[in-house]
Write a protein that holds these residues in place. Structure first.
Motif, PDB file in Angstrom:
ATOM      1  N   ARG A  40       0.835  -1.215   0.000  1.00 18.74           N
ATOM      2  CA  ARG A  40       0.000   0.000   0.000  1.00 18.74           C
ATOM      3  C   ARG A  40       0.867   1.261   0.000  1.00 18.74           C
ATOM      4  O   ARG A  40       0.589   2.223  -0.712  1.00 18.74           O
ATOM      5  N   THR A 120       7.114  -6.262   8.812  1.00 16.32           N
ATOM      6  CA  THR A 120       6.265  -5.370   9.615  1.00 16.32           C
ATOM      7  C   THR A 120       5.439  -6.179  10.607  1.00 16.32           C
ATOM      8  O   THR A 120       5.336  -5.822  11.793  1.00 16.32           O
ATOM      9  N   GLY A 144      -2.235  -7.001   3.613  1.00 19.09           N
ATOM     10  CA  GLY A 144      -0.938  -7.661   3.498  1.00 19.09           C
ATOM     11  C   GLY A 144      -0.267  -7.881   4.839  1.00 19.09           C
ATOM     12  O   GLY A 144       0.082  -9.007   5.200  1.00 19.09           O
ATOM     13  N   VAL A 145      -0.095  -6.817   5.609  1.00 20.73           N
ATOM     14  CA  VAL A 145       0.533  -6.950   6.929  1.00 20.73           C
ATOM     15  C   VAL A 145      -0.389  -7.721   7.865  1.00 20.73           C
ATOM     16  O   VAL A 145       0.030  -8.647   8.562  1.00 20.73           O
ATOM     17  N   GLY A 165     -13.109  -4.781   7.500  1.00 26.31           N
ATOM     18  CA  GLY A 165     -14.106  -3.782   7.147  1.00 26.31           C
ATOM     19  C   GLY A 165     -15.465  -4.402   6.858  1.00 26.31           C
ATOM     20  O   GLY A 165     -16.509  -3.846   7.215  1.00 26.31           O
ATOM     21  N   ARG A 169     -14.284  -9.937   3.880  1.00 26.59           N
ATOM     22  CA  ARG A 169     -12.836  -9.665   3.882  1.00 26.59           C
ATOM     23  C   ARG A 169     -12.096 -10.636   4.804  1.00 26.59           C
ATOM     24  O   ARG A 169     -10.884 -10.796   4.696  1.00 26.59           O
ATOM     25  N   PHE A 218       1.375   1.825  13.099  1.00 26.83           N
ATOM     26  CA  PHE A 218       2.307   1.625  11.973  1.00 26.83           C
ATOM     27  C   PHE A 218       1.743   2.076  10.641  1.00 26.83           C
ATOM     28  O   PHE A 218       2.403   1.929   9.598  1.00 26.83           O
ATOM     29  N   SER A 221      -4.038   4.154   7.007  1.00 19.66           N
ATOM     30  CA  SER A 221      -4.663   3.842   5.716  1.00 19.66           C
ATOM     31  C   SER A 221      -5.851   4.743   5.426  1.00 19.66           C
ATOM     32  O   SER A 221      -6.160   5.017   4.269  1.00 19.66           O
ATOM     33  N   PHE A 244       6.134   3.199  14.709  1.00 18.03           N
ATOM     34  CA  PHE A 244       6.859   2.055  14.159  1.00 18.03           C
ATOM     35  C   PHE A 244       7.232   2.295  12.696  1.00 18.03           C
ATOM     36  O   PHE A 244       6.416   2.739  11.889  1.00 18.03           O
ATOM     37  N   TYR A 246       9.171  -0.298   9.894  1.00 22.05           N
ATOM     38  CA  TYR A 246       9.783  -1.635   9.745  1.00 22.05           C
ATOM     39  C   TYR A 246      11.255  -1.510   9.371  1.00 22.05           C
ATOM     40  O   TYR A 246      12.073  -2.362   9.693  1.00 22.05           O
ATOM     41  N   ARG A 293      -9.358  -1.429  -1.281  1.00 21.70           N
ATOM     42  CA  ARG A 293      -9.622  -2.490  -0.287  1.00 21.70           C
ATOM     43  C   ARG A 293     -10.288  -3.703  -0.922  1.00 21.70           C
ATOM     44  O   ARG A 293     -11.126  -4.351  -0.332  1.00 21.70           O
TER      45      ARG A 293
END
Ligand SMILES: NC(=O)c1ccc[n+]([C@@H]2O[C@H](COP(=O)([O-])OP(=O)(O)OC[C@H]3O[C@@H](n4cnc5c(N)ncnc54)[C@H](OP(=O)(O)O)[C@@H]3O)[C@@H](O)[C@H]2O)c1
Length: 304
Positions: A40, A120, A144-145, A165, A169, A218, A221, A244, A246, A293
């Motif tokens: 992202r 991450t 992804g994370v 969300g 999902r 971290f 979005s 944070f 990574y 998303r």
């Protein structure tokens, strides 16, 4: 050779173009790239980096030429690697300490999903270690994370609440004790919260952290700010909000070790990246789906 090049002023944000071959430094191997993944954060880089910039951090492939100084993987070995940029190309130069060798049972496509998202996930979770028996809440869990963090937290003995969300999902999520639609539906308090949505989600995270617990912030979005004050912590004394990154959270020489750990978890079956696979010629079309998303897990591209 062909490579992905940034084209912020064109009709698509990136294009495949002919570029010069890489010239590895003494500590860098030349890698034939077979697959890569999109993060992202890279969607934003497409907008703010100049025309001609070469994106690409997460790659997997085969070592064509090992580092001249003798460090790192040997010629012919399959590797996963984290590059600073310019990784989305037929060939790229990678510092030997930013790579891990893949066992036979780890696919190049799975490995390509690991560097940024996996590091991450692993490193944010370390802020709550040891996780055995602790309640952990993960926002953006379908992403992804998030989907990797959910599995690694579960593997570490945590009881994981995954926030998505919309219910569909959560269909591909592994490792969660419960999946909730929106952080507001999560019940009780948590020792560790991984927060990447920002805005009202971060405000809700503060209301759900245990005394002395840690919220690792971290991402943002949503792009929304979060007003908060000392009083919000009245019922959550001594809780911590931890920023944070990574890339800088641990010493540079730990990249290879952490990549190797992620690969080991995939090899032993305890980490299963969920992949949406495409040709690299489709990168410009998939970016908006990630932004919207619509991608669960990681978007991985074949350099075909
Ligand atoms: N600090 C670091 O070092 C670091 C490293 C990697 C990533 N990041 C950041 O961490 C976040 C997650 O990265 P990622 O690669 O996992 O992204 P991703 O694959 O796009 O996943 C993000 C997830 O966040 C959820 N989300 C909730 N509210 C959102 C909103 N308002 N807008 C968009 N998504 C929303 C979405 O899931 P639902 O649709 O189910 O809600 C989505 O699946 C991003 O903000 C990224 O920039 C930071």
């Amino acid at each position: 050779m062909r490579a992905v090049v940034n084209t912020p002023n064109a009709s698509t944000p990136v294009e495949l173009r002919d570029v010069p071959e890489p010239r590895p430094a003494g500590n860098e191997a030349l890698v034939e790239v077979r697959a890569f993944s999109l993060n992202r954060g890279e969607l934003r880089l497409f907008q703010i980096r100049p025309e001609g910039w070469r994106p690409g951090q997460d790659i997997s492939g085969v070592v064509a030429q090992p580092a001249a100084d003798g460090s790192g993987p040997k010629a012919g070995e399959r590797v996963v690697a984290l590059t600073d940029n310019a990784g989305w190309a037929e060939r790229t130069a990678v510092p030997a300490h930013r790579m891990a060798v893949l066992p036979d049972n780890v696919l190049l496509e799975e490995a390509a999903a690991l560097p940024v998202a996996g590091l991450t996930a692993l490193r944010t979770l370390r802020h709550g270690a040891p996780l055995l028996g602790k309640r952990v809440l993960i926002t953006g869990a379908a992403g992804g994370v998030g989907h990797l963090a959910t599995q690694i937290a579960a593997r570490s003995g945590a009881r994981v609440t995954a926030v998505v969300g919309r219910s569909e999902r959560g269909r591909h999520l592994l490792g969660a004790d419960e999946i909730v639609e929106g952080i507001g539906k999560a019940q009780g308090l948590f020792a560790l919260i991984l927060e990447s949505a920002g805005g009202s989600s971060l405000a809700a995270a503060i209301s759900k952290i245990e005394a002395k617990g840690t919220i690792v912030v971290f991402g943002n979005s949503s792009g929304e700010p979060t007003p908060f004050s000392f009083r919000d912590f009245a019922e959550h004394p001594n809780a911590r909000i931890q920023g944070f990154s990574y890339f800088t959270s641990e010493p540079e020489d730990r990249f290879a070790l952490d990549l190797a750990l992620l690969v080991l978890l995939v090899a032993d079956g305890s980490l299963k990246p969920h992949l949406v696979e495409h040709s690299w010629r489709e990168l410009a079309q998939i970016g908006p789906q990630l932004h919207g998303r619509q991608i669960s897990g990681k978007a991985v591209f074949h350099v075909d």
